[in-house]
Design a protein around this motif. Structure first.
Motif, PDB file in Angstrom:
ATOM      1  N   GLU A 182      41.100  43.175  38.078  1.00  0.00           N
ATOM      2  CA  GLU A 182      40.529  41.829  38.173  1.00  0.00           C
ATOM      3  C   GLU A 182      41.164  40.913  37.126  1.00  0.00           C
ATOM      4  OE1 GLU A 182      36.596  41.360  36.576  1.00  0.00           O
ATOM      5  OE2 GLU A 182      36.035  39.943  38.125  1.00  0.00           O
ATOM      6  N   PRO A 183      41.838  39.857  37.561  1.00  0.00           N
ATOM      7  CA  PRO A 183      42.405  38.931  36.581  1.00  0.00           C
ATOM      8  C   PRO A 183      41.295  38.157  35.867  1.00  0.00           C
ATOM      9  CG  PRO A 183      43.273  38.543  38.814  1.00  0.00           C
ATOM     10  CD  PRO A 183      42.082  39.432  38.931  1.00  0.00           C
ATOM     11  N   ARG A 184      41.664  37.561  34.732  1.00  0.00           N
ATOM     12  CA  ARG A 184      40.705  36.776  33.955  1.00  0.00           C
ATOM     13  C   ARG A 184      40.226  35.562  34.733  1.00  0.00           C
ATOM     14  NH1 ARG A 184      41.242  40.383  31.215  1.00  0.00           N
ATOM     15  NH2 ARG A 184      40.635  40.638  29.060  1.00  0.00           N
ATOM     16  N   VAL A 185      38.914  35.346  34.739  1.00  0.00           N
ATOM     17  CA  VAL A 185      38.340  34.145  35.337  1.00  0.00           C
ATOM     18  C   VAL A 185      36.982  33.895  34.701  1.00  0.00           C
ATOM     19  CG1 VAL A 185      37.426  35.553  37.238  1.00  0.00           C
ATOM     20  CG2 VAL A 185      37.596  33.074  37.521  1.00  0.00           C
ATOM     21  N   ALA A 186      36.701  32.644  34.390  1.00  0.00           N
ATOM     22  CA  ALA A 186      35.365  32.295  33.893  1.00  0.00           C
ATOM     23  C   ALA A 186      34.953  30.977  34.522  1.00  0.00           C
ATOM     24  CB  ALA A 186      35.370  32.169  32.373  1.00  0.00           C
ATOM     25  N   MET A 201      32.196  43.506  37.932  1.00  0.00           N
ATOM     26  CA  MET A 201      33.433  43.177  37.225  1.00  0.00           C
ATOM     27  C   MET A 201      34.480  44.268  37.414  1.00  0.00           C
ATOM     28  SD  MET A 201      33.784  44.793  34.057  1.00  0.00           S
ATOM     29  CE  MET A 201      34.319  43.580  32.882  1.00  0.00           C
ATOM     30  N   GLY A 202      35.715  43.799  37.490  1.00  0.00           N
ATOM     31  CA  GLY A 202      36.815  44.663  37.928  1.00  0.00           C
ATOM     32  C   GLY A 202      37.615  45.272  36.805  1.00  0.00           C
ATOM     33  N   GLY A 203      36.938  46.053  35.948  1.00  0.00           N
ATOM     34  CA  GLY A 203      37.650  46.805  34.920  1.00  0.00           C
ATOM     35  C   GLY A 203      37.971  45.968  33.694  1.00  0.00           C
ATOM     36  N   LYS A 209      36.066  26.303  36.762  1.00  0.00           N
ATOM     37  CA  LYS A 209      36.514  27.693  36.912  1.00  0.00           C
ATOM     38  C   LYS A 209      37.926  27.785  36.340  1.00  0.00           C
ATOM     39  CE  LYS A 209      36.114  30.514  40.753  1.00  0.00           C
ATOM     40  NZ  LYS A 209      36.425  30.974  42.131  1.00  0.00           N
ATOM     41  N   LEU A 210      38.077  28.612  35.302  1.00  0.00           N
ATOM     42  CA  LEU A 210      39.406  28.795  34.709  1.00  0.00           C
ATOM     43  C   LEU A 210      39.937  30.161  35.110  1.00  0.00           C
ATOM     44  CD1 LEU A 210      40.657  27.702  31.268  1.00  0.00           C
ATOM     45  CD2 LEU A 210      41.209  29.971  32.088  1.00  0.00           C
ATOM     46  N   GLU A 211      41.122  30.173  35.674  1.00  0.00           N
ATOM     47  CA  GLU A 211      41.713  31.431  36.156  1.00  0.00           C
ATOM     48  C   GLU A 211      43.048  31.674  35.457  1.00  0.00           C
ATOM     49  OE1 GLU A 211      41.866  29.750  40.131  1.00  0.00           O
ATOM     50  OE2 GLU A 211      40.557  31.341  40.870  1.00  0.00           O
ATOM     51  N   PHE A 212      43.269  32.923  35.062  1.00  0.00           N
ATOM     52  CA  PHE A 212      44.591  33.332  34.584  1.00  0.00           C
ATOM     53  C   PHE A 212      45.330  33.993  35.747  1.00  0.00           C
ATOM     54  CE2 PHE A 212      43.698  34.261  29.768  1.00  0.00           C
ATOM     55  CZ  PHE A 212      43.344  32.939  29.579  1.00  0.00           C
ATOM     56  N   THR A 213      46.646  33.835  35.767  1.00  0.00           N
ATOM     57  CA  THR A 213      47.450  34.574  36.740  1.00  0.00           C
ATOM     58  C   THR A 213      47.683  35.997  36.208  1.00  0.00           C
ATOM     59  OG1 THR A 213      49.521  33.970  35.683  1.00  0.00           O
ATOM     60  CG2 THR A 213      48.690  32.474  37.370  1.00  0.00           C
ATOM     61  N   ARG A 214      48.228  36.845  37.061  1.00  0.00           N
ATOM     62  CA  ARG A 214      48.532  38.217  36.624  1.00  0.00           C
ATOM     63  C   ARG A 214      49.556  38.215  35.490  1.00  0.00           C
ATOM     64  NH1 ARG A 214      45.993  42.400  35.786  1.00  0.00           N
ATOM     65  NH2 ARG A 214      44.853  41.834  37.664  1.00  0.00           N
ATOM     66  N   GLY A 247      44.327  40.410  43.186  1.00  0.00           N
ATOM     67  CA  GLY A 247      44.549  41.100  41.926  1.00  0.00           C
ATOM     68  C   GLY A 247      45.830  40.640  41.249  1.00  0.00           C
ATOM     69  N   CYS A 248      46.851  40.319  42.032  1.00  0.00           N
ATOM     70  CA  CYS A 248      48.131  39.923  41.428  1.00  0.00           C
ATOM     71  C   CYS A 248      48.696  38.674  42.072  1.00  0.00           C
ATOM     72  CB  CYS A 248      49.137  41.067  41.520  1.00  0.00           C
ATOM     73  SG  CYS A 248      49.645  41.440  43.214  1.00  0.00           S
ATOM     74  N   ASP A 249      48.379  38.417  43.331  1.00  0.00           N
ATOM     75  CA  ASP A 249      48.867  37.260  44.074  1.00  0.00           C
ATOM     76  C   ASP A 249      50.383  37.282  44.212  1.00  0.00           C
ATOM     77  OD1 ASP A 249      48.005  35.228  45.641  1.00  0.00           O
ATOM     78  OD2 ASP A 249      47.863  33.720  44.061  1.00  0.00           O
TER      79      ASP A 249
END
Lengths: 700, 198
Positions: free
Chosen positions: A192-196, A239-241, A268-273, B76-78
Motif C-alpha cells: 500500500e503506497p502512502r496516502v493520508a 492498512m496494507g502493510g 488526500k495526499l498520495e505518494f507514488t511508488r 500498488g505501483c501504478d
C-alpha cells in the motif's frame, strides 16, 4: 503446556471475508465531498541549498488551491529525526527525494502539473553516500556538528556496549578470527503506497491514514501541529502493510493537514511508488568489522564489533547492529557509528537491528566452526546464549530446542556436508543460523462493553498491519471471558473510540495489548458476578490500563532457521530448495496466522539474502532502482515451501505465555541462506545481497 | 477518439499520475478542467453494462475505482510491477493500471467484487479464508483474479503451475505458500489444513 479453549487453535481471521471480497476499505479507497488531491515536489539533488523558489506559474494554474514550501511552512516533523530539527520542507535539501513543496489542487493531474511549474533555484553541494567516507576529515557536513550522529545524551561517539575485557579475551584465545561484512539499504516496500486524508471541522482535525499505531500517530500529530490532543482524531482503515515504516506520525499526514487548513477543504495526499522507495525510510545499510577469539575446543573468549550504519541525513532509527547477544561470551565490545549520509533515510524494517547483524556474526561463526572442524549445529549448541548478555536469566529459553528440533525436521545430518562437495555445475549446500528478539512487557489499555444481547464490544487501539491483531485480541478476549469467538465485536483503528495501544511495532501488540484485554475481561467477569448480566439498554463496562514489568529477568523469543540451496556454479543462480523455521514464541495464540507470519518473514529474509538493494549512482548520488521490479522483491516463483516448527516454551509472563513473533521471523534468514551457499560452493560471499555476479566472483 | 499510444501516454503524464476530478459514482463524467480528449465507451463490468465518457488518459483501474466505485482493485505501483490491480478482461488477467480505459471499450471486465455469485463465495475466496491467504490483504484482490484466470484455463494445476500463473502478483507480506495452498485447495488438489508441527 495446558490446552486452552479458544487460544492455540488455528482460526481464520475475523475479517477474512472482507479481505477476499474487496469489501475491506483502505485509506486510499475513501473519498470525501469536495476533497482535493495533493502531490509533493522533491529534490532531484542529493545535497543542495535552495536559493529561491518561484511559485508564480504554479499558483496561476487554474485549480491549484494551496502550496506549501519552507518559506511559508516551518513545521518541524519531530518523529522524522530524533537528534536534529527536521522540517517538513528542509533547506538545504539533504537527499534526492527530500521534500521541497506540496501542492493541493482539484485533481491529481492539476496537482502534479503544478509541482512541475514550481521553479527552484538550487545551489548544488558536495555529497557523500558511504558512512565510512562520511566520517573522513573534509567530508561534506550534512548536519551541524558533523556526520557522526550523536547519542541520546548528545555525545559525539559510537553507540558502545562492553562487558569483560576485550583485550584480555582476545589474548586468551587460541585463535583469533577477523572479517568484515556489508549489508545494503533495502526498502520496506509494503504494497500500500502512502496516502493520508485530512479534514478540518472548525478547529478539529481528523486524519485518515494507514498507520501501525493510531495512539502514537495521534499524540505526535498534535505535538507537531501544536494542537491539543483532544482536537485531533486519527482513523486507520484496513492498512496494507508497513513492516516498521508506518509507526509514529509521518510527513504526509502533516502536509495533508496543513494543505487542508490552507485550502479550506479536505485533502488526500498520495505518494507514488517511486516516492515510497525514495522518501520513506528503508533498512539502514551497514559495514561490520568483527574480531572473535576462540579456544581450540570451540569456546568463545572474545567478540568485538566495530560497525557503521548509514542513516541517511536524518536520524530516524537506532542504526543498531545486533546479533552478538545470541552467543555466550565473557568479553564483548560493540561500537557502532550511526552516520549521516546523503542517501535515503533509514530506520525500522522488520527486526530492525538484527537481520543484518545476525548475517555478519553468523557468517563469521560459521567460518569458525568449519575452521575448528566442528559441525555448525554443535558449535552453536555449545556457544548459544544461556543468560541474556551472560547476566540476566531468561524467563524461558527454547533456543536449544529450536536448534535440535529444527535440525531434526530439516534432516541436517543428511543434508549438511563438507564444503564444496560433489562434482557438476549444480551444487547443494545446507546452512543454519539462530536469532533472538526481545519480548518485552509494557503499557497498554483495553475496554470491554457487554450489552444485553450478550455481545462483548472490545475496544483496542490496534490497526492490524497484516498480523491478524484484531483476531488475536478477539481470541484472547473469548478465552478469558469463556465465550464463543462470535460474541466478540472488535472496535479498532480510531482514536475517538479506542484506548491507548502501543501499536503494531516491535511485535508488541499480543504481549502488551493482549495483557490489557485479559485484565479488562477479568474485571468484566467480576462485575457480572456482582451486578448480573445487563438488561435492556444497560451496558457493563470494564477497562484496564496495564503496565507489567520484568525485574531481574530478560524475556526473549528465540529462533533457529535451516536452509538448503542449490547453486548453479556456471550461472551464479541460487535456488532455495528446502527451508525449516523453528520458533520459540512461547504459546502460539493462533497457529494459522502465526504460520503466515513465519513464512512471510522467511520469504522477506530470502529476498534480503539474494535480491534486494537500493542501488545508487556514485556520480550523481541518485537511486537507480526505485520499484518492485528493480528491487527484485520476492515473487511466487522465488519462494520455497517453508516448514514451521513451533517450540512452545512455557513462559510465566504475557498473555497465556505468548511471546513475540512477527519480527524474529526474518532475523536468521539471510544468514541461514548465506551459510548454505558457503556449504554448497566452499566460498564465502560477505556482502548482501548475494547476487549472481558475487557468486561468480568468488568462484573465479 | 484521438489516437494515443501507451508510450505517449506515459511520457505525457509521468509515472503513476493519472486520474482527473473524481465524479460521483453512477453520474456522467463532468467536463475536465482543461481540454482533454474524451471518448464514450461501453464496458460490461461484473455483468453490468456501463456507458461512460472517459478521458482518453484514464487507466482502467481509475475508471473502476474512481468512477464505478469498485475499490477492491488496488493500486500498488501504478506501473505494471505488483499486480494488485489485476482484473480479467474478456477472461484474461491483466494489470488494469497498464490498460487505458478506452482499450476496454466493448469488452467484459471482471473484478474481485464479481467473484461471489448470489451471495456465495467463490471456492477460491473460501480457500483463501481457510488457508489464511491474505495478510495485509492489499495484494489479495489481484492474487484472486490471477488465480481465477488460471483455474479457468487449467482447472487442476499443480503447485508449480500455480506459482507460474501467479508470479506477476507480488505479496510483500510473503504469504506465497498460503496463496498456492489456497489455489490448490480450491482446485480440489490438496486439503486446506495448515501443516504446523506443534
Amino acid at each position: 503446556m495446558t490446552s486452552l479453549q479458544t487460544v492455540g487453535h488455528p482460526t481464520s481471521r475475523i475479517d477474512a471475508e472482507k479481505r477476499v471480497t474487496g469489501a475491506a476499505t483502505y485509506t486510499g479507497d475513501l473519498r470525501l465531498t469536495g476533497m482535493l488531491y495533493a502531490r509533493v515536489l522533491r529534490s532531484p539533488h542529493p545535497h543542495a541549498r535552495i536559493r529561491h523558489i518561484d511559485l508564480a506559474r504554479a499558483q496561476a494554474l487554474p485549480g491549484v488551491k494551496a502550496i506549501l514550501t519552507r518559506e511559508n511552512c516551518d513545521v518541524i516533523w519531530a518523529s522524522g529525526d530524533m537528534r536534529n530539527k527536521r522540517y517538513l520542507f528542509n533547506n538545504p535539501v539533504r537527499f534526492a527525494g527530500d521534500a521541497v513543496a506540496a501542492v493541493a489542487a482539484i485533481d491529481r493531474h492539476t496537482a502534479e502539473q503544478a509541482t512541475r511549474l514550481i521553479e527552484v533555484d538550487f545551489e548544488t553541494l558536495p555529497f557523500v553516500l558511504d558512512p565510512e567516507d562520511a566520517l573522513q576529515p573534509g567530508a561534506p557536513e550534512i548536519q551541524p556538528g558533523g556526520n557522526l550522529s550523536p547519542t541520546a545524551r548528545g555525545a559525539r561517539g559510537p553507540e558502545t556496549y562492553r562487558r569483560g575485557d576485550i583485550d584480555q579475551g582476545l589474548g586468551a584465545a587460541d585463535r583469533v578470527f577477523e572479517d568484515h561484512y556489508t549489508s545494503p539499504h533495502i526498502n520496506n516496500a509494503q504494497l500500500e503506497p502512502r496516502v493520508a486524508i485530512a479534514q478540518w471541522e472548525a478547529d478539529r482535525l481528523t486524519v485518515f491514514t494507514p498507520t501501525q499505531g493510531i495512539s502514537n500517530c495521534h499524540t505526535e500529530i498534535a505535538r507537531d501541529l501544536e494542537l491539543p490532543p483532544e482536537k485531533v482524531r486519527v482513523i486507520c482503515q484496513f492498512m496494507g502493510g508497513g513492516f516498521g515504516n508506518k509507526n509514529q506520525d509521518h510527513d504526509f499526514e502533516l502536509m495533508a493537514a496543513l494543505l487542508a487548513k490552507s485550502a479550506g477543504a479536505p485533502v488526500k495526499l498520495e505518494f507514488t511508488r517511486k516516492e515510497d522507495f525514495l522518501s520513506v525510510h528503508g533498512r539502514w545499510p551497514t559495514k561490520q568489522y568483527y574480531k572473535v577469539g576462540v579456544r581450540n575446543d570451540g569456546t568463545l573468549t572474545a567478540i568485538q564489533l566495530r560497525g557503521y550504519s548509514g542513516m541517511g541525513p536524518y536520524r530516524k532509527g537506532t542504526g543498531g547492529i545486533a546479533g552478538i547477544d545470541i552467543y555466550q561470551c565473557p568479553n564483548v565490545e560493540r561500537m557502532v557509528y550511526p552516520t549521516y549520509t546523503n542517501k535515503a533515510v533509514a530506520a525500522n524494517l522488520r527486526g530492525p537491528d538484527y537481520p543484518q547483524g545476525v548475517f555478519g556474526i553468523e557468517s563469521l561463526m560459521d567460518d569458525i566452526a568449519y575452521a575448528l572442524k566442528m559441525d555448525p549445529v554443535e558449535f552453536r549448541l555449545k556457544n548459544m546464549t544461556r543468560k541474556f548478555q551472560d547476566q540476566l536469566p531468561y524467563t524461558s529459553n527454547g533456543l536449544e530446542n529450536c536448534i535440535r528440533r529444527g535440525a531434526e525436521a530439516f534432516e541436517w545430518k543428511k543434508r549438511w556436508h563438507a564444503p564444496n562437495e560433489g562434482s557438476g555445475p549444480l551444487k547443494r549446500g545446507a546452512g543454519m543460523a539462530m536469532g533472538s528478539f526481545a519480548s518485552a512487557l509494557g503499557r497498554s489499555s483495553a475496554v470491554i462493553e457487554l450489552d444485553s444481547n450478550g455481545i462483548y464490544h472490545l475496544h483496542v487501539g490496534v490497526t492490524d498491519i497484516g498480523t491478524a491483531a484484531k483476531t488475536t485480541m478477539a481470541l484472547i478476549a473469548a478465552e478469558e471471558l469463556g465465550v464463543p469467538l462470535e460474541k466478540i465485536d472488535v472496535i479498532w483503528g480510531d482514536t475517538a473510540r479506542c484506548p491507548y495501544s502501543v501499536g503494531e511495532s516491535g511485535s508488541r501488540t499480543t504481549t502488551h495489548t493482549g495483557w490489557a484485554v485479559i485484565e479488562a475481561a477479568k474485571d468484566l467477569k467480576r462485575q457480572i458476578v456482582e451486578k448480573g448480566l445487563p438488561k435492556a439498554n444497560a451496558i457493563l463496562t470494564a477497562a484496564a490500563n496495564t503496565n507489567p514489568s520484568l525485574n531481574g529477568v530478560a524475556r526473549f523469543s528465540f529462533v533457529a532457521h535451516f536452509a538448503e540451496v542449490e547453486v548453479d556454479t556456471e550461472l551464479g543462480h541460487v535456488r532455495v530448495t528446502k527451508y525449516v523455521a523453528a520458533h520459540d514464541s512461547g504459546r502460539v495464540v493462533n497457529p494459522l496466522t502465526a504460520e503466515s507470519q513465519v513464512k512471510g518473514g522467511v520469504t522477506m529474509g530470502i529476498g534480503m539474502a539474494l535480491h534486494e538493494e537500493l542501488l545508487y549512482d556514485r556520480a550523481s548520488g541518485l537511486a537507480l532502482n526505485t520499484g518492485y521490479y528493480g528491487a527484485r522483491i520476492m515473487t511466487h516463483r522465488d519462494t520455497p515451501e517453508v516448514e514451521v516448527v513451533w517450540v512452545q516454551t512455557e513462559d510465566p509472563y504475557g498473555p497465556y505465555g505468548a511471546k513475540t513473533l512477527g519480527e524474529p521471523t526474518i532475523i536468521p534468514s539471510p544468514a541461514a541462506v548465506a551459510n548454505a551457499i558457503y556449504n554448497a560452493i566452499g566460498k564465502r560471499v560477505k556482502d548482501l545481497p548475494i547476487t549472481r555476479d558475487k557468486i561468480l566472483g568468488v568462484l573465479a | 477518439m484521438s489516437r494515443i499510444s501507451r508510450r505517449t501516454f506515459f511520457e505525457g503524464t509521468g509515472a503513476g499520475l493519472v486520474a482527473s476530478s473524481v465524479p460521483l459514482r453512477g453520474q456522467p463524467a463532468p467536463p475536465a478542467a482543461r481540454t482533454v480528449p474524451q471518448t464514450a465507451i461501453k464496458l460490461t463490468v461484473n455483468g453490468r453494462v456501463h456507458r461512460i465518457t472517459v478521458e482518453d488518459r484514464w487507466t482502467l483501474v481509475e475508471v473502476l475505482r474512481d468512477y464505478l466505485g469498485l475499490t477492491g482493485s488496488k493500486i500498488g505501483c501504478d506501473r505494471g510491477e505488483c499486480g494488485a490491480c489485476t482484473v480479467l478482461v474478456d477472461g484474461k488477467n491483466v494489470y488494469s493500471c497498464s490498460q487505458l480505459a478506452v482499450w476496454a471499450d466493448g469488452r467484459t471486465v471482471e473484478t474481485v467484487e464479481g467473484l461471489a455469485q448470489n451471495g456465495k463465495l467463490d471456492p477460491l475466496q473460501q480457500a483463501f479464508i481457510r488457508c489464511d491467504g491474505p495478510q495485509c490483504g492489499f495484494c489479495t484482490s489481484g492474487q484472486l483474479m490471477s488465480a481465477r484466470a488460471l483455474l479457468n484455463r487449467n482447472p487442476h494445476p499443480n503447485a508449480e503451475e500455480v506459482r507460474a500463473g501467479m508470479t506477476g502478483n507480488i505479496c510483500r507480506c510473503g504469504n506465497y505458500n498460503h496463496y498456492v495452498e489456497s489455489v490448490l485447495a480450491a482446485a480440489g488438489m490438496r486439503s486446506a489444513q495448515p501443516r504446523t508441527k506443534a
